[in-house]
Design an enzyme around this catalytic site. Structure first.
Site, short mmCIF file in Angstrom:
data_model
loop_
_atom_site.label_atom_id
_atom_site.label_comp_id
_atom_site.label_asym_id
_atom_site.label_seq_id
_atom_site.Cartn_x
_atom_site.Cartn_y
_atom_site.Cartn_z
N TYR A 112 -9.18 3.17 1.78
CA TYR A 112 -8.74 1.97 0.62
C TYR A 112 -9.13 2.17 -0.40
CZ TYR A 112 -6.23 -1.98 -0.88
OH TYR A 112 -5.66 -2.51 -1.85
N LYS A 209 -1.07 -8.32 5.22
CA LYS A 209 -0.56 -7.49 6.04
C LYS A 209 -0.15 -7.67 7.89
CE LYS A 209 -1.91 -4.31 2.79
NZ LYS A 209 -3.11 -4.90 2.11
#
Length: 391
Positions: A112, A209
């Protein structure tokens, strides 16, 4: 005149505060308070000296957060969990708690973007070295762990290529070398994959998320053994990365539907990937649930389902990806992922923005990639939308 009657301000502030007798809530109350009241000097002193389960100040701890942490620990088969104000708050607090000047982190080059920039731009200033290694090197960390290595940080599936690593093998090599393994399990969720029983020391989630699942809370979490999680307490206090109690209540509510949401995410993503596998309008459809995926066997061995993320690699590079992005309609053009609504993003303008060509190549990311977070809408509508966006 009644001189014993308290003033209006006093009465309005103090009347009916605290727990109400006979009120037993079905759901966990939200303790939206900055501070907590003590009955006596003795009670306060017991808390300060560590001999009390009382609460003191919400930057230190809060009952709403404890309730959420219990759910998250249960989800990941962990002894303990700790929540933070964001995924990056969780990552930064973990790094600062586990590392000192002179230590080294071995990290997947396919990681990420926020994690990469934290390691490369910030921690390097404080004497922490990071060695970014390619996927093939990380398949057997025995050969990349050095004498200064303290932490191996990785993802599986990896953003945005959805490549997968043999989690047990990575964790086993770390245990043998006396190095801590930390894994980002955001894409898979605890429903599809549980890294801790496979030997990983700590699991990280961007709770923003799938765990929250409704695109309305920013949060992060770390799960693992009680001893390791408690090492993060000073960092969370001093950095101030504590999650707001109301946000914790929303996440706890979202977790109740995690299983049913993930079943739909899994089914829709697999259906979408199968619909376009082999389509001549794209170079590749990347999804671990497809037999054509290079790591399908690994994913099938360690995952219950393959998640809601699908990446399309379009011939024609960035221009082709941009045309697709501009034409998409049911999928919303937005960053992030994991909500009930389907989203479309361009990795080179979001998670991999600013990466050099060499960094992109090491991560196996192309400029023609489009990342789809497949929601829980009707699959037929999602397929039709991708089809018309391809032109």
């Amino acid at each position: 005149m009644n001189t014993t009657r308290k003033g209006l301000a006093t009465r309005l502030i103090h009347t009916a505060e605290g727990h109400q007798p006979g009120a037993v809530p079905l759901t966990t109350p939200i303790y939206e308070t900055t501070t907590f009241v003590f009955d006596s000097t003795a009670q306060l002193q017991a808390y300060i000296e560590g001999g009390s389960d009382s609460y003191f100040y919400s930057r230190y701890d809060n009952p709403s957060l404890h309730a959420l942490e219990a759910k998250l620990a249960e989800a990941e088969d962990a002894e303990a969990a700790m929540v933070f104000a964001s995924g990056m708050g969780a990552i930064a607090s973990t790094m600062l708690s586990l590392l000192s000047a002179g230590d080294e982190v071995v990290c997947s080059a396919a990681i990420y973007g926020g994690t990469l920039h934290l390691l490369q731009s910030f921690l390097a200033r404080f004497g922490v070295t990071t060695r970014f290694v390619e996927l093939d090197q990380l398949r057997d960390p025995t050969f990349v762990i050095g004498p200064a290595t303290k932490v191996v940080w990785f993802e599986s599936p990896i953003n945005p290529t959805l490549r997968c690593l043999d989690i047990a093998r990575v964790a086993g090599a770390c245990r043998t070398a006396g190095v801590l393994s930390v894994m980002d399990n955001t894409f898979a969720t605890p429903f599809n994959q549980r890294p801790l029983p496979l030997g990983v020391d700590l699991v990280m989630h961007s709770v923003t998320k799938y765990l929250n699942g409704h695109s309305d809370v920013t949060a992060g979490a770390i799960m693992g053994s009680r001893e390791l999680v408690e090492r993060l307490i000073p960092a969370r206090k001093l950095i101030g990365a504590l999650l707001d109690p109301a946000a914790a209540g929303l996440v706890a509510r979202g977790l109740k539907t995690l299983e049913v949401r993930m079943e739909r995410h899994n089914a829709n993503a697999l259906g979408l990937a199968r619909a376009f596998e082999g389509d001549r309008r794209m170079s590749a459809v990347l999804y671990p649930g497809l037999a054509s995926h290079p790591d399908h066997a690994i994913a099938a061995a360690q995952m219950r389902g393959f998640g809601g993320m699908v990446t399309l690699d379009l011939p024609g590079g960035f221009d082709a990806a941009a045309r697709f992005f501009d034409r998409i309609a049911v999928f919303k053009r937005a960053t992030s992922l994991g909500g009930v609504e389907s989203l479309c993003s361009l990795p080179v303008l979001t998670s991999q923005y600013g990466w050099t060509d060499d960094q992109l190549a090491s991560a196996q990311v192309t400029r023609g990639m489009v990342r789809l977070s497949v929601g829980i809408e009707s699959l037929e509508d999602l397929i039709a939308d991708v089809d018309q966006a391809l032109g």
